[in-house]
Motif scaffolding. Structure first.
Motif, PDB file in Angstrom:
ATOM      1  N   ASP A 173       1.475   2.581  13.111  1.00 36.50           N
ATOM      2  CA  ASP A 173       2.521   1.989  12.146  1.00 36.50           C
ATOM      3  C   ASP A 173       2.473   0.432  12.509  1.00 36.50           C
ATOM      4  OD1 ASP A 173       2.816   4.328  10.916  1.00 36.50           O
ATOM      5  OD2 ASP A 173       4.402   5.005  12.506  1.00 36.50           O
ATOM      6  N   GLU A 180      -8.360   6.192  -3.193  1.00 33.95           N
ATOM      7  CA  GLU A 180      -7.003   6.674  -2.530  1.00 33.95           C
ATOM      8  C   GLU A 180      -7.384   7.566  -1.392  1.00 33.95           C
ATOM      9  OE1 GLU A 180      -3.550   5.312  -2.003  1.00 33.95           O
ATOM     10  OE2 GLU A 180      -4.977   3.937  -3.137  1.00 33.95           O
ATOM     11  N   PRO A 224      -5.038   1.176   6.930  1.00 36.26           N
ATOM     12  CA  PRO A 224      -5.138   0.848   5.642  1.00 36.26           C
ATOM     13  C   PRO A 224      -4.299  -0.418   5.213  1.00 36.26           C
ATOM     14  CG  PRO A 224      -3.910   2.841   5.760  1.00 36.26           C
ATOM     15  CD  PRO A 224      -4.306   2.468   7.334  1.00 36.26           C
ATOM     16  N   ALA A 253      -8.321   6.728   7.362  1.00 35.69           N
ATOM     17  CA  ALA A 253      -6.992   6.586   8.368  1.00 35.69           C
ATOM     18  C   ALA A 253      -7.127   7.340   9.463  1.00 35.69           C
ATOM     19  CB  ALA A 253      -5.843   6.751   7.496  1.00 35.69           C
ATOM     20  N   PRO A 312      -1.571  -2.773   2.961  1.00 38.60           N
ATOM     21  CA  PRO A 312      -0.512  -2.286   2.053  1.00 38.60           C
ATOM     22  C   PRO A 312      -1.155  -2.042   0.779  1.00 38.60           C
ATOM     23  CG  PRO A 312      -0.280  -4.396   3.434  1.00 38.60           C
ATOM     24  CD  PRO A 312      -1.799  -4.028   3.617  1.00 38.60           C
ATOM     25  N   ASP A 313       0.128  -1.221   0.057  1.00 38.29           N
ATOM     26  CA  ASP A 313      -0.402  -0.726  -1.203  1.00 38.29           C
ATOM     27  C   ASP A 313      -0.689  -1.634  -2.311  1.00 38.29           C
ATOM     28  OD1 ASP A 313       0.201   1.670  -0.151  1.00 38.29           O
ATOM     29  OD2 ASP A 313       2.190   1.928  -1.053  1.00 38.29           O
ATOM     30  N   LEU A 364      -0.258  -1.540  11.114  1.00 41.65           N
ATOM     31  CA  LEU A 364      -0.075  -1.404   9.850  1.00 41.65           C
ATOM     32  C   LEU A 364       0.857  -2.168   9.062  1.00 41.65           C
ATOM     33  CD1 LEU A 364      -1.068   0.003   7.214  1.00 41.65           C
ATOM     34  CD2 LEU A 364       0.987   1.606   7.487  1.00 41.65           C
ATOM     35  N   GLY A 398      -6.995   5.164   1.562  1.00 35.53           N
ATOM     36  CA  GLY A 398      -5.344   5.131   1.271  1.00 35.53           C
ATOM     37  C   GLY A 398      -4.697   5.503   2.660  1.00 35.53           C
ATOM     38  N   ARG A 399      -3.276   5.442   2.291  1.00 35.86           N
ATOM     39  CA  ARG A 399      -2.372   5.451   3.521  1.00 35.86           C
ATOM     40  C   ARG A 399      -2.911   6.928   4.361  1.00 35.86           C
ATOM     41  NH1 ARG A 399       2.358   3.055   4.921  1.00 35.86           N
ATOM     42  NH2 ARG A 399       2.422   1.390   3.456  1.00 35.86           N
ATOM     43  N   ASN A 400      -3.009   8.121   3.505  1.00 34.21           N
ATOM     44  CA  ASN A 400      -3.423   9.302   4.013  1.00 34.21           C
ATOM     45  C   ASN A 400      -4.849   9.557   3.989  1.00 34.21           C
ATOM     46  OD1 ASN A 400      -0.632   9.556   5.074  1.00 34.21           O
ATOM     47  ND2 ASN A 400       0.008  10.370   2.763  1.00 34.21           N
ATOM     48  N   ARG A 418      -3.996  -3.312  -1.584  1.00 34.26           N
ATOM     49  CA  ARG A 418      -5.190  -2.243  -1.893  1.00 34.26           C
ATOM     50  C   ARG A 418      -5.166  -2.259  -3.525  1.00 34.26           C
ATOM     51  NH1 ARG A 418      -2.852   1.918   1.236  1.00 34.26           N
ATOM     52  NH2 ARG A 418      -2.320   3.031  -0.686  1.00 34.26           N
TER      53      ARG A 418
END
Lengths: 351, 426
Positions: free
Chosen positions: A274, A312, A328, A322, A330-331, A277, A316-318, A334
């Motif tokens: 985190d 994604e 990843p 990852a 940031p949204d 990130l 993506g984040r998940n 991306r």
């Protein structure tokens, strides 16, 4: 006996007649080269892509960022790779060499971030360090401890001599060799920033950048820094064997070996997923790959591979990248990169 | 021995006096030799033991049994490949653990089963469409983390944040175990599949076929070249400065570091002849350059050991020089030549450095089907796995080393067998 011998002669000759087609005329798989840091991520995507689509699985060589650029910029045609992975941005000189060899249209894809960790064995105490202290521990020439604006050969032999709170152990750091992109990034993110904490060096950076880089980018050669090769697994093993030693390697290796090694907090931030990130952990760098646009549509599957990488479920984040240790973006970033990739926007200049 | 007249000691006395010392030094000499052999055996044992200890678990694989319901409605469409097989796995897990509702917990649950399960499911449906409409219990590979926990490579007792498997997942594993849904199976995939980034799916078949194609090219090229050169140099060539120079150069070539051949291959075969990167045919060419000097040297030694009387007898009854060589000398020298060839090939099998330069050190999943398909080789696969971050690759690496060693032992014992079987003493 002669008869038996004839058999031994005959077997190779039978196979000599086997078909040997000319593969150079066409290639039906994607050829990827480049960074060993991106390799673990690119291979996962390639495998998913190969299994999930009708295309063949891309071939990925781990040549290092610089080596990959050289092959990539070699020219256009099936004999040259389609994609190169990079753990830093393409350099101006590389871009120019690409242009000179007819590789005009290059699509840049930023895929995420990688953290560089400064770690030691779990058997030892957790470590907190600042970038200034890292610079003092690892540079060949450090600012005069007396306070004068000049450098002296690094006098620090133990951690305690740098900071009285540190343990009284010998400085021993295992890290990557000069050919490695990890080392380039470490020099830039840790050493340079650490050096700039000294006022007169900061001034020097503004006035004479070359002279500054010479100080900040030269790692000591008196045995305190050990070049451990490009093999990060080896560094982890050596750290376990020697609890007093520290190692410099990629976040994914820390992630997979969290029962054996621990990352030191740098400037107060732990190397946690985190914190990297959110950008709080200072030692993180972007990762890229570059696509030869002239090959899109010629070599089957390039566009689909890029789509898989930038989906994604991958970056993506998940996503599954990852899980393998890629940090990843940031949204919104991306989304932005994803859009420019969809348009296949080419690089026009590089700074 | 006659006694000495002038009273000086007899020779036998001098000999007797030094005898104890000579026996002692004899024993010491033997002990040194014995110690050397023991030390090398010890090192070999340590090596084999660590490889075996790390690797034997790789031949087993943790599998999980899931009851997959092949819903008729879902399968009504004609295109079996377009279905979401991942979803079938997901819903099977969901039926086993209905209480797991939180999204992040569901993801942790899915992480127990390998990501290859969906592809395995797809294949089994394609093979046997009679599944459709039924609920069938099927075994799927567990993910590498579960595998490592089951095999004890990850300690269960370690604090939660140091384990890749958390407490909740451990509970699920225990529940699966209690319901006999978790088991060890022989890891067939290790021998039949290509490389993968998921340790539980990775296999060595791709690398093995790559090695096979490469060595075939090497054998087909280096054997005739090696034997022809050896025969010419030994039987026909005049002895002069030029042949001396050639001999020195062949010996040199045999001692050149293998990476140099890789660089040569890169500049000649790839850059000049424009041959494909990563192809076994190029690998074979490069390894040929490395192997044929060995074959020439072994071949010449074998030809030398054929007694001149054989040649003289053949020439004496009127055979031509060529007939002498082909009918008499070569067959007699053959066991030696073959031994040299096999040992040369075994060396080529274990070589990675020259392959690095020509792009055979690469991630290749598909099994190569020809001489120009991209492929790796066995030692390269070992190197690549040794460099992978996932812990489960440690055992894979050792298992691949065992397979490579098995091939080496096989080839070397073939060499010994051939020598014993056909060798003739004079």
């Amino acid at each position: 006996m002669m008869k038996k011998m004839v058999w031994f002669l005959a077997i190779p000759l039978i196979f000599a007649g086997a078909p040997a087609a000319d593969a150079q005329s066409a290639r039906d798989y994607i050829s990827i080269v480049g960074s060993s840091t991106v390799y673990p991520f690119a291979t996962v995507v390639a495998e998913q892509f190969g299994k999930g689509t009708k295309f063949k699985t891309p071939k990925i060589e781990s040549t290092g960022t610089g080596g990959g650029m050289k092959l990539f910029c070699g020219g256009v045609g099936v004999g040259h790779p389609d994609i190169t992975n990079a753990s830093r941005r393409m350099k101006k000189s590389e871009f120019e060499s690409c242009q000179a060899n007819g590789v005009k249209d290059i699509v840049e894809v930023k895929i995420g971030y990688d953290g560089i960790v400064f770690a030691n064995s779990k058997k030892a105490k957790p470590f907190q360090v600042t970038r200034k202290e890292l610079f003092l521990a690892l540079a060949k020439e450090v600012p005069d401890p007396g306070g004068a604006a000049k450098t002296v050969p690094n006098p620090y032999k133990t951690w305690k001599s740098i900071n009285s709170l540190f343990p009284d152990t010998k400085i021993e750091v295992l890290g990557p060799p000069p050919t490695s992109g990890t080392r380039d990034a470490f020099l830039e993110l840790a050493m340079e920033e650490g050096a700039a904490k000294f006022e007169w060096l900061k001034k020097l950076k503004k006035e004479d950048e070359k002279g500054f880089k010479k100080i900040a980018h030269t790692i000591r050669e008196d045995g305190a820094y050990v070049e451990a090769g490009e093999n990060d697994v080896l560094i982890v093993q050596k750290l376990v064997a020697n609890p007093n030693a520290f190692g410099i390697f990629g976040f994914s290796f820390l992630d997979q070996n969290s029962d054996k090694v621990q990352g030191a907090a740098v400037d107060g931030a732990d190397p946690k997923f985190d914190l990297i990130l959110s950008g709080k952990y200072p030692l993180s760098r972007p990762l890229f790959f570059y696509v030869k646009k002239a090959h899109v549509g010629v070599i089957p599957g390039i566009k689909e591979y890029v789509t898989e990488f930038t989906s994604e479920k991958a970056w993506g984040r998940n996503g599954y990248l990852a899980e393998k240790g890629l940090i990843p973006m940031p949204d919104d970033e991306r989304k932005k990169v994803g859009q420019s990739v969809k348009d296949m926007a080419v690089l026009t200049t590089i700074d | 021995m006659t006694p000495n007249a002038n009273g000086s000691p007899r020779t036998i006395d001098i000999v007797n006096r030094s005898l104890a010392r000579r026996y002692l030094s004899e024993r010491r000499f033997r002990m040194c030799g014995l110690a050397a052999i023991t030390a090398s055996l010890l090192f070999l044992c340590v090596l084999l033991f660590t490889i075996g200890k790390n690797g034997y678990t790789a031949f087993q694989q943790t599998v999980i049994r899931l009851d997959v319901h092949f819903d008729e409605e879902q399968f009504s469409s004609q295109d079996l490949n377009a279905l979401d097989y991942q979803d079938l796995i997901r819903s099977s897990l969901q039926r086993l653990f209905p209480e797991v509702e939180d999204r992040s917990e569901q993801r942790m649950l899915r992480a127990l089963v390998s990501s290859g399960a969906a592809f395995q499911l797809q294949e089994s449906v394609a093979q046997d469409p009679s599944f459709i409409g039924k609920t069938i219990p099927l075994w799927f590979p567990a993910s590498d983390e579960v595998d490592m926990v089951m095999k004890g490579h990850f300690k269960r007792t370690a604090p939660e944040e140091e384990r890749p498997i958390n407490d909740l997942q451990l509970q699920w594993i225990d529940r699966l175990a209690a319901e006999n849904r978790i088991a060890f199976r022989f890891n067939k995939g290790f021998f039949t599949s290509g490389d993968s980034r998921e340790p539980e799916l990775a296999g060595i078949w791709g690398a093995t076929t790559g090695s096979f194609f490469t060595l075939l090219v090497t054998l087909v090229l280096s054997f005739p070249i090696g034997v022809a050169s050896a025969v010419y140099l030994e039987e026909f060539a005049p002895r002069n400065r030029l042949t001396d120079l050639i001999e020195v150069n062949i010996n040199n070539l045999a001692a050149v570091p293998s990476i140099v051949f890789g660089l040569l291959g890169l500049s000649v075969f790839l850059n000049f002849f424009q041959m494909p990167r990563s192809a076994p045919v190029v690998g074979g060419l490069v390894l040929t350059l490395m192997t044929f000097p060995t074959i020439i040297i072994a071949g010449r030694a074998a030809l030398k050991s054929v007694p001149p009387s054989i040649r003289e007898a053949a020439l004496g009854v009127g055979a031509s020089k060529m007939q002498t060589v082909v009918h008499h000398v070569l067959p007699l020298a053959f066991p030696g030549i073959l031994t040299g060839t096999i040992i040369g090939m075994a060396r080529a099998l274990g070589e990675t450095a020259p392959l690095l330069m020509i792009g055979m050190v690469a991630f290749i999943v598909d099994i190569p089907r020809g001489f120009t398909d991209p492929s790796t080789a066995l030692p390269v696969q070992i190197y690549l796995w040794a460099d992978s971050p996932e812990r489960a690759f440690v055992e894979k690496t050792s298992a691949a080393i065992m397979v490579l060693l098995a091939f080496m032992i096989l080839m070397n014992s073939a060499a010994i067998y051939l020598r014993k079987r056909f060798e003739r003493r004079w």
